[in-house]
Design a protein around this motif. Structure first.
Motif, short mmCIF file in Angstrom:
data_model
loop_
_atom_site.label_atom_id
_atom_site.label_comp_id
_atom_site.label_asym_id
_atom_site.label_seq_id
_atom_site.Cartn_x
_atom_site.Cartn_y
_atom_site.Cartn_z
N GLU A 257 0.80 -1.22 0.00
CA GLU A 257 0.00 0.00 0.00
C GLU A 257 0.84 1.27 0.00
OE1 GLU A 257 -3.16 0.63 -0.45
OE2 GLU A 257 -3.39 -1.50 -0.88
N LYS A 258 1.89 1.30 0.80
CA LYS A 258 2.72 2.51 0.88
C LYS A 258 3.37 2.80 -0.47
CE LYS A 258 4.72 5.82 3.31
NZ LYS A 258 5.62 6.42 2.36
N LEU A 259 3.87 1.77 -1.11
CA LEU A 259 4.50 1.94 -2.43
C LEU A 259 3.48 2.49 -3.43
CD1 LEU A 259 6.82 -0.61 -4.20
CD2 LEU A 259 4.88 0.36 -5.42
N LYS A 260 2.30 1.91 -3.43
CA LYS A 260 1.27 2.31 -4.38
C LYS A 260 0.80 3.74 -4.11
CE LYS A 260 -3.15 0.58 -6.20
NZ LYS A 260 -4.15 -0.50 -6.07
N GLU A 261 0.59 4.09 -2.87
CA GLU A 261 0.13 5.43 -2.52
C GLU A 261 1.15 6.49 -2.91
OE1 GLU A 261 -0.76 5.37 1.60
OE2 GLU A 261 -2.50 4.03 1.40
N ASP A 262 2.42 6.24 -2.62
CA ASP A 262 3.47 7.22 -2.95
C ASP A 262 3.57 7.43 -4.46
OD1 ASP A 262 3.98 7.44 -0.28
OD2 ASP A 262 5.81 6.24 -0.29
N LEU A 263 3.46 6.34 -5.21
CA LEU A 263 3.56 6.45 -6.66
C LEU A 263 2.39 7.24 -7.23
CD1 LEU A 263 4.82 5.74 -9.38
CD2 LEU A 263 3.66 3.53 -9.27
N VAL A 264 1.18 6.89 -6.82
CA VAL A 264 -0.01 7.58 -7.33
C VAL A 264 0.02 9.06 -6.95
CG1 VAL A 264 -2.52 7.72 -7.16
CG2 VAL A 264 -1.41 5.50 -7.35
N SER A 265 0.45 9.37 -5.74
CA SER A 265 0.52 10.77 -5.31
C SER A 265 1.50 11.57 -6.15
CB SER A 265 0.92 10.84 -3.83
OG SER A 265 -0.07 10.25 -3.01
N SER A 266 2.65 10.99 -6.45
CA SER A 266 3.65 11.68 -7.25
C SER A 266 3.13 11.97 -8.66
CB SER A 266 4.94 10.86 -7.32
OG SER A 266 5.51 10.70 -6.05
#
Length: 749
Positions: A257-266
């Motif tokens: 989840e953390k990886l996915k959230e950071d990528l989508v936010s960027s």
């Protein structure tokens, strides 16, 4: 289309000193103005504006009358009928001013009303100023508007006219005087927005004998089609470039989840800033490298392609995909293909996805292609995603251009369960007998393999007219995927064990200990811990059977390695890891994270190397150093590991082994019954059997081996092929020594 550099023009340098149209401030956009009905009516209004600019430029240049192709005199009114008779410069300038202001107001009002005006969008996309916008407008109409082109031909600015204009002509029409014309030459430099962003293209090269005034420039054909609203693909470069509207929801992509959230936010911040024009300041400050370049790296099937499609779907952006591995097979110049790719991405607001970039990063690839890609990344202002299955070793030039580097790991059991859930089609159901927890634990699959398993099971269910996928269908599909993952290096055997704890020819107490070991493993597994076992025995086959029975009880397959091969340090024994795609030593390969069924890692030490290493045997040589390599891997291993070796003389073991089972011989009664299978219960007395067992206690597998050898010897001697006590003792004498202290019948060692 393009004209040669030798074409003559009729303008002189003094022509550039003519007055130019002023760019007046816009009026209050709150006033009621007529909206453009659509893109076409807007282009028609631009054509009228361009004709007035051309008329003003002709009058400022002192144009009086010209001649048509038949030699007849032509007045300004005959060229521009809408002007009326005897119109003067001042009147045309006033009309141009009014038209200019009105067009800008209508553009603003139409855009606010949600009417798509491609010319306005195009100019905003590249942040073109008024001069650049005017250049684009004139070249667009010269390319697409026959009436405007006819007026331009009659203007006398250029003797030979085609779809472009010479730089000198554009400066004469737009710039007010020679000073400003000289200043505006910068708009046509190779570093200008018009050329850097590939808005314009030029014919010919500038050398020591040429002047930029006679350089012909054109609005690139793809830009022309974009403004006209034609987004079909015609150029053969797009035989290699896939353009799609992704149908993969972001929710279907299962990652930490953390990886996915950071990528989508960027990505979200970048796209919002780009669409709102908020990144214009960064573009101007840095001048280059303001696109968002992202590297996805990790094993095949871990979701790199799916994530690229998920992002494209989430942000409603087209996805342009190019497989760089296929570039060597393309007849078209790689540089041109990349140029078309990034131009299309810029126009369409697309995400570029470059798959199979392994050679680019490994240094084995086309250096020309690498340089071209670096240049495109340098110039781009879009999102570019590069994907590779191999470990990444970036050179500094590529490192600088990558804003984000995202590693896609092999999924753990929790992610695997989510994948079994997320990848199930919404029009199908799992049957009640399907246990997703069990599937996630049993099959160490990537998302790609889970998708394949569900697809195959779904296909079978639909073919049978069912909407429910049963456990049996999933098991069959998953097994097919596992078969395809068999070891290609020839060092490992992967199989389903058949042995069971109850059937082991061991003392009951040792069977119970092994059974308790399975419970310990289940508990350790839930805590993410591993369990390392050592099984020693005078008979290695018996040790293997015990390890296999343990794997069966734990619901695991077996990945079996010959320890003698694993400890080989020869350079030519390196092999390709199917997950990381790099060459590694056998020990690294054995402990590497793999895909497939959950399995026990089994090392079989047929040669007794472990005992020799622990005993300090000098004959072992450098192989002894690798015991530390083994224990180093055991400290980090979170699976079930078992080493089967010969009987140990030195029982002082490394602490990395959690348990040591030294297998005892089976009860004497069991040994005697095993001998009777070969000798016959009437061919030998009980006393003879007792003496044989007391003198030579053995595991049942050893008894089988000795009996077969004795039978073979009997055949060679011309006998009936049945072993006797005498022949058995002879064979035993060749293979092992008599025990010095026989145990009492019925006792234990």
């Amino acid at each position: 289309m393009n004209k040669p550099m030798s074409a003559q023009t009729t303008f002189a340098t003094s022509d550039q000193a003519g007055q130019v149209i002023p760019f007046f401030p816009q009026r209050d956009t709150n006033l009621q103005v007529a909206l453009f009905a659509d893109n076409l009516t807007h282009l028609q209004a631009l054509e009228q504006e361009a004709k007035l600019m051309l008329a003003v430029a002709m009058l400022r240049r002192g144009w009086n009358k010209g001649r048509d192709k038949h030699g007849q005199e032509e007045s300004l009114t005959s060229i521009f009928p809408f002007l009326g008779e005897d119109v003067g410069l001042e009147q045309v300038e006033e009309l141009l001013t009014k038209t200019f202001e009105e067009n800008r107001q209508r553009e603003n009002a139409s855009s606010q009303a949600g009417i798509a005006l491609n010319f306005v969008t195009f100019c905003e996309k590249w942040q073109l100023d008024r001069f650049e916008r005017t250049v684009v407008m004139l070249l667009l109409l010269q390319n697409t508007a026959p009436d405007f082109s006819a007026c331009f031909r009659k203007s006398g600015f250029e003797e030979h006219c085609d779809n472009g204009m010479e730089i000198g002509t554009l400066l004469t029409i737009i710039a007010p005087d020679l000073r400003q014309q000289l200043d505006c030459r910068r708009y046509f430099s190779i570093n200008s927005t018009l050329f850097r962003e590939r808005v314009l293209t030029q014919y010919g090269d500038i050398d020591g004998s040429s002047t930029i005034l006679r350089m012909s420039v054109y609005l690139h054909e793809r830009n022309v089609r974009y403004i006209l609203g034609d987004n079909n693909l015609y150029h053969h470069a797009f035989n290699f470039i896939k353009r799609e509207r992704s149908g993969v929801p972001l929710e279907q992509v299962v990652l930490p989840e953390k990886l996915k959230e950071d990528l989508v936010s960027s990505v979200e911040r970048f796209m919002a800033g780009r669409q709102a024009g908020a990144l214009a300041g960064l573009d101007q400050f840095f001048g280059y490298g303001t696109g968002l370049a992202i590297l996805f790296h990790g094993p095949s099937g871990t979701g790199k392609t799916m994530m690229a499609k998920g992002l494209a779907h989430y942000f409603s952006a087209p996805l342009l995909t190019l497989n760089l591995e296929d570039m060597s097979e393309m007849r078209m110049n790689e540089v041109d293909i990349l140029s078309f790719l990034f131009r299309e991405a810029a126009l369409m607001g697309a995400i570029v996805f470059l798959d199979e970039c392994d050679d680019i990063f490994s240094g084995r690839g086309n250096s020309k292609l690498s340089r071209a890609l670096l240049l495109e990344l340098e110039k781009s202002r879009c999102i570019t995603i590069l994907a590779t299955n191999r470990p990444v070793e970036l050179d500094p030039a590529m490192e600088r251009r990558l804003a984000l580097k995202i590693h896609f790991p092999l999924p753990d059991v929790f992610l695997r369960k989510r994948m079994w859930q997320a990848l199930m089609p919404d029009f199908l159901l799992y049957a009640d007998d399907v246990d997703l927890n069990s599937l996630a634990e049993r099959y160490f699959f990537t998302g790609g393999l889970i998708k394949n398993s569900i697809f195959m099971a779904s296909n079978a269910a639909i073919a049978a007219g069912q909407t429910v996928i049963t456990c049996e269908l999933l098991e069959q599909a998953a097994s097919q995927q596992s078969v395809s993952l068999s070891d290609t290096n020839g060092i490992c055997q992967i199989y389903t064990p058949k042995s069971s704890l109850d059937a082991l020819p061991l003392h009951q107490i040792q069977k119970e200990q092994l059974c308790n070991t399975t419970r310990a493993w289940q508990r350790l597994k839930t805590e993410g811990l591993g369990l390392n076992l050592l099984i020693s025995s005078t008979d290695v086959i018996t040790g293997i059977k015990a390890a296999e029975a343990l794997a069966t009880a734990c619901g695991l397959k077996v990945r079996c390695f010959d320890y003698g091969r694993v400890v080989s340090m020869a350079e030519d024994n390196k092999m390709v890891d199917p997950v990381s795609q790099r060459k590694i030593y056998p020990m690294q390969y054995a402990f590497s994270n793999g895909t497939g069924d959950a399995a026990m890692l089994l090392f079989v030490d047929h040669e007794g190397l472990v005992d020799k290493i622990l005993s300090g045997d000098e004959d072992v040589g450098g192989k002894g150093l690798l015991l530390s390599d083994l224990t180093g891997h055991l400290r980090k291993y979170s699976g079930l590991f078992c080493m089967v070796t010969t009987k140990l003389q030195n029982t002082s073991l490394p602490v990395e082994f959690n348990l040591h089972y030294q297998l005892e011989y089976p009860p004497e009664e069991l040994q005697m019954r095993q001998w009777e299978l070969y000798l016959g219960d009437k061919a030998v007395s009980d006393d003879q059997l007792v003496s044989l067992v007391e003198s030579y206690p053995m595991h049942t597998a050893e008894i089988d081996f000795i009996a077969r050898q004795a039978a073979t010897q009997s055949i060679i001697k011309g006998m009936n092929g049945k072993p006797t006590i005498k022949s058995i003792r002879e064979v035993i004498g060749r293979y092992r020594q008599k025990r010095s202290m026989p145990v009492l019948f019925g006792g234990t060692r």
